[in-house]
Motif scaffolding. Structure first.
Motif, PDB file in Angstrom:
ATOM      1  N   GLY A 138     -13.379  -1.206   8.317  1.00  0.00           N
ATOM      2  CA  GLY A 138     -13.570  -0.090   7.389  1.00  0.00           C
ATOM      3  C   GLY A 138     -13.115   1.228   7.984  1.00  0.00           C
ATOM      4  O   GLY A 138     -12.469   2.042   7.313  1.00  0.00           O
ATOM      5  N   LYS A 139     -13.425   1.438   9.243  1.00  0.00           N
ATOM      6  CA  LYS A 139     -13.033   2.674   9.914  1.00  0.00           C
ATOM      7  C   LYS A 139     -11.515   2.779  10.045  1.00  0.00           C
ATOM      8  O   LYS A 139     -10.936   3.859   9.871  1.00  0.00           O
ATOM      9  CB  LYS A 139     -13.689   2.734  11.303  1.00  0.00           C
ATOM     10  N   ALA A 140     -10.879   1.650  10.341  1.00  0.00           N
ATOM     11  CA  ALA A 140      -9.414   1.623  10.458  1.00  0.00           C
ATOM     12  C   ALA A 140      -8.764   1.965   9.116  1.00  0.00           C
ATOM     13  O   ALA A 140      -7.809   2.760   9.059  1.00  0.00           O
ATOM     14  CB  ALA A 140      -8.949   0.252  10.944  1.00  0.00           C
ATOM     15  N   GLU A 164      -9.226   5.743   8.450  1.00  0.00           N
ATOM     16  CA  GLU A 164      -8.324   6.579   9.248  1.00  0.00           C
ATOM     17  C   GLU A 164      -6.890   6.513   8.740  1.00  0.00           C
ATOM     18  O   GLU A 164      -6.121   7.457   8.933  1.00  0.00           O
ATOM     19  CB  GLU A 164      -8.403   6.165  10.719  1.00  0.00           C
ATOM     20  N   ASP A 165      -6.537   5.397   8.070  1.00  0.00           N
ATOM     21  CA  ASP A 165      -5.192   5.263   7.490  1.00  0.00           C
ATOM     22  C   ASP A 165      -5.118   5.814   6.065  1.00  0.00           C
ATOM     23  O   ASP A 165      -4.059   5.761   5.429  1.00  0.00           O
ATOM     24  CB  ASP A 165      -4.753   3.795   7.478  1.00  0.00           C
ATOM     25  N   GLY A 166      -6.259   6.322   5.559  1.00  0.00           N
ATOM     26  CA  GLY A 166      -6.282   6.910   4.221  1.00  0.00           C
ATOM     27  C   GLY A 166      -6.455   5.912   3.092  1.00  0.00           C
ATOM     28  O   GLY A 166      -6.298   6.272   1.925  1.00  0.00           O
ATOM     29  N   HIS A 167      -6.790   4.671   3.404  1.00  0.00           N
ATOM     30  CA  HIS A 167      -7.010   3.652   2.359  1.00  0.00           C
ATOM     31  C   HIS A 167      -8.505   3.641   2.018  1.00  0.00           C
ATOM     32  O   HIS A 167      -9.259   2.769   2.471  1.00  0.00           O
ATOM     33  CB  HIS A 167      -6.548   2.281   2.852  1.00  0.00           C
ATOM     34  N   TYR A 168      -8.937   4.589   1.223  1.00  0.00           N
ATOM     35  CA  TYR A 168     -10.365   4.838   1.037  1.00  0.00           C
ATOM     36  C   TYR A 168     -11.094   3.751   0.249  1.00  0.00           C
ATOM     37  O   TYR A 168     -12.244   3.429   0.546  1.00  0.00           O
ATOM     38  CB  TYR A 168     -10.587   6.214   0.390  1.00  0.00           C
ATOM     39  N   LEU A 169     -10.433   3.173  -0.753  1.00  0.00           N
ATOM     40  CA  LEU A 169     -11.092   2.110  -1.533  1.00  0.00           C
ATOM     41  C   LEU A 169     -11.302   0.857  -0.689  1.00  0.00           C
ATOM     42  O   LEU A 169     -12.345   0.203  -0.772  1.00  0.00           O
ATOM     43  CB  LEU A 169     -10.284   1.785  -2.788  1.00  0.00           C
ATOM     44  N   ASP A 170     -10.311   0.505   0.135  1.00  0.00           N
ATOM     45  CA  ASP A 170     -10.465  -0.636   1.038  1.00  0.00           C
ATOM     46  C   ASP A 170     -11.552  -0.348   2.073  1.00  0.00           C
ATOM     47  O   ASP A 170     -12.345  -1.231   2.422  1.00  0.00           O
ATOM     48  CB  ASP A 170      -9.143  -0.947   1.734  1.00  0.00           C
ATOM     49  N   GLU A 216     -13.909  10.011  -0.138  1.00  0.00           N
ATOM     50  CA  GLU A 216     -13.544  10.357   1.238  1.00  0.00           C
ATOM     51  C   GLU A 216     -14.715  11.018   1.959  1.00  0.00           C
ATOM     52  O   GLU A 216     -15.030  10.671   3.111  1.00  0.00           O
ATOM     53  CB  GLU A 216     -12.337  11.303   1.241  1.00  0.00           C
ATOM     54  N   LYS A 217     -15.381  11.952   1.287  1.00  0.00           N
ATOM     55  CA  LYS A 217     -16.499  12.660   1.902  1.00  0.00           C
ATOM     56  C   LYS A 217     -17.680  11.713   2.134  1.00  0.00           C
ATOM     57  O   LYS A 217     -18.354  11.771   3.170  1.00  0.00           O
ATOM     58  CB  LYS A 217     -16.930  13.826   0.999  1.00  0.00           C
ATOM     59  N   ARG A 218     -17.946  10.823   1.157  1.00  0.00           N
ATOM     60  CA  ARG A 218     -19.039   9.862   1.293  1.00  0.00           C
ATOM     61  C   ARG A 218     -18.837   8.973   2.522  1.00  0.00           C
ATOM     62  O   ARG A 218     -19.753   8.733   3.291  1.00  0.00           O
ATOM     63  CB  ARG A 218     -19.130   8.979   0.046  1.00  0.00           C
ATOM     64  N   LEU A 219     -17.588   8.495   2.679  1.00  0.00           N
ATOM     65  CA  LEU A 219     -17.281   7.622   3.805  1.00  0.00           C
ATOM     66  C   LEU A 219     -17.389   8.366   5.130  1.00  0.00           C
ATOM     67  O   LEU A 219     -17.902   7.843   6.114  1.00  0.00           O
ATOM     68  CB  LEU A 219     -15.874   7.032   3.644  1.00  0.00           C
ATOM     69  N   GLU A 220     -16.912   9.597   5.129  1.00  0.00           N
ATOM     70  CA  GLU A 220     -16.961  10.413   6.344  1.00  0.00           C
ATOM     71  C   GLU A 220     -18.406  10.595   6.819  1.00  0.00           C
ATOM     72  O   GLU A 220     -18.721  10.426   8.002  1.00  0.00           O
ATOM     73  CB  GLU A 220     -16.317  11.772   6.064  1.00  0.00           C
TER      74      GLU A 220
END
Length: 288
Positions: A136-138, A141-147, A201-205
């Protein structure tokens, strides 16, 4: 309907290999526990030509399913948590046949959950948690937020299941109801991820920041099983030796990622041994 099914389960009860038979009835508020069927006949046998055998029946406006499961397959489901509704069936099903109190003993084991079984399950769940979290972190960091979101939701499920197991219970299908009472902090993290009005993006961060500590704080418990096995010998282990160990085989592809996580946390160290290649070394592992 039970009367209609009686000849079917009586036939199974007369077979020598049958250990126990349970009847599970669809609950009024949910049909998911029986895969929408009105009744499930769950037959456990000590040996069979195939691990799982199914038959479907219909009577007037009702339907029933017969599940014949080899004991070895059942034990694997319970260990790996890959068929969670079976726990519900074993805990809540009505006993129709019980050879030498097999089902009674199994229900007691589920209720008391021996510590040895917990250790292995915790290790497997922790390895899955690390795999999902790292992937998930990878993606993040690559900008694939849904994945990334998909993997993070799964990682939180593994974290929740780990917490339930650690407290001496089998994770149920409704694991978040269990976690809400046992560990509100994990439940709150999950709730914020799925219900927040922030951008994904913010939620994941925010979640990566919060869950880093939660995962690290469970590292000692989560890695205990693996580390105890590695300490059984004085020297180091190759990855193939670890993968072939009968208790670690269930970690499967998640074992490599778990090793790398523990190396990063300076719990495990890499031991290099020479190969025939120039400046190419075998990578082995031992506990620090």
């Amino acid at each position: 309907m039970e009367d209609i099914l009686r000849p079917i389960y009586q036939e199974r009860a007369s077979i020598k290999s049958t250990l126990g038979i349970l009847l599970i009835e669809k609950r009024k508020n949910t049909s998911s526990n029986t895969d929408t069927f009105d009744y499930i006949l769950f037959v456990i046998v000590n040996e069979a030509d195939e691990p799982v055998f199914l038959k479907h029946y219909t009577y007037k406006n009702q339907k029933a399913a017969l599940h014949i499961v080899e004991e070895k397959q059942l034990k694997e489901w319970l260990l790996l948590g890959t068929n969670r509704k079976v726990v519900d069936w074993l805990q809540n099903g009505k006993i129709l046949y019980d050879h030498n109190e097999y089902l009674y003993k199994l229900k007691t084991e589920l209720r008391e959950f021996p510590f040895y079984g917990r250790k292995i399950k915790i290790g497997i769940e922790f390895a899955k948690l690390i795999r999902r979290y790292m992937d998930g972190k990878a993606f993040f960091e690559d900008g694939h937020y849904l994945d990334a979101y998909n993997h993070v939701v799964h990682s939180l499920h593994h974290l929740a299941r780990l917490e339930v197991i650690d407290q001496g219970f089998y994770p149920e299908v409704t694991v978040w109801n269990q976690v809400k009472c046992m560990e509100p902090e994990i439940f709150k993290l999950y709730e914020e991820l799925v219900n927040s009005e922030e951008t994904i993006e913010k939620r994941l961060e925010l979640l990566f920041l919060a869950s880093e500590f939660l995962i690290y704080s469970r590292t000692k418990t989560g890695s205990q099983h693996l580390l105890e096995i590695m300490k059984e010998r004085q020297g180091y282990w190759s990855i193939s030796e670890l993968m072939d160990h009968p208790e670690l085989v269930h970690y499967a592809v998640d074992l490599s990622v778990l090793l790398e996580y523990l190396i990063d946390k300076t719990i495990i160290e890499v031991v290099k041994t020479e190969t025939k290649g120039n400046e190419v070394y075998h990578r082995n592992y031992k506990v620090r």
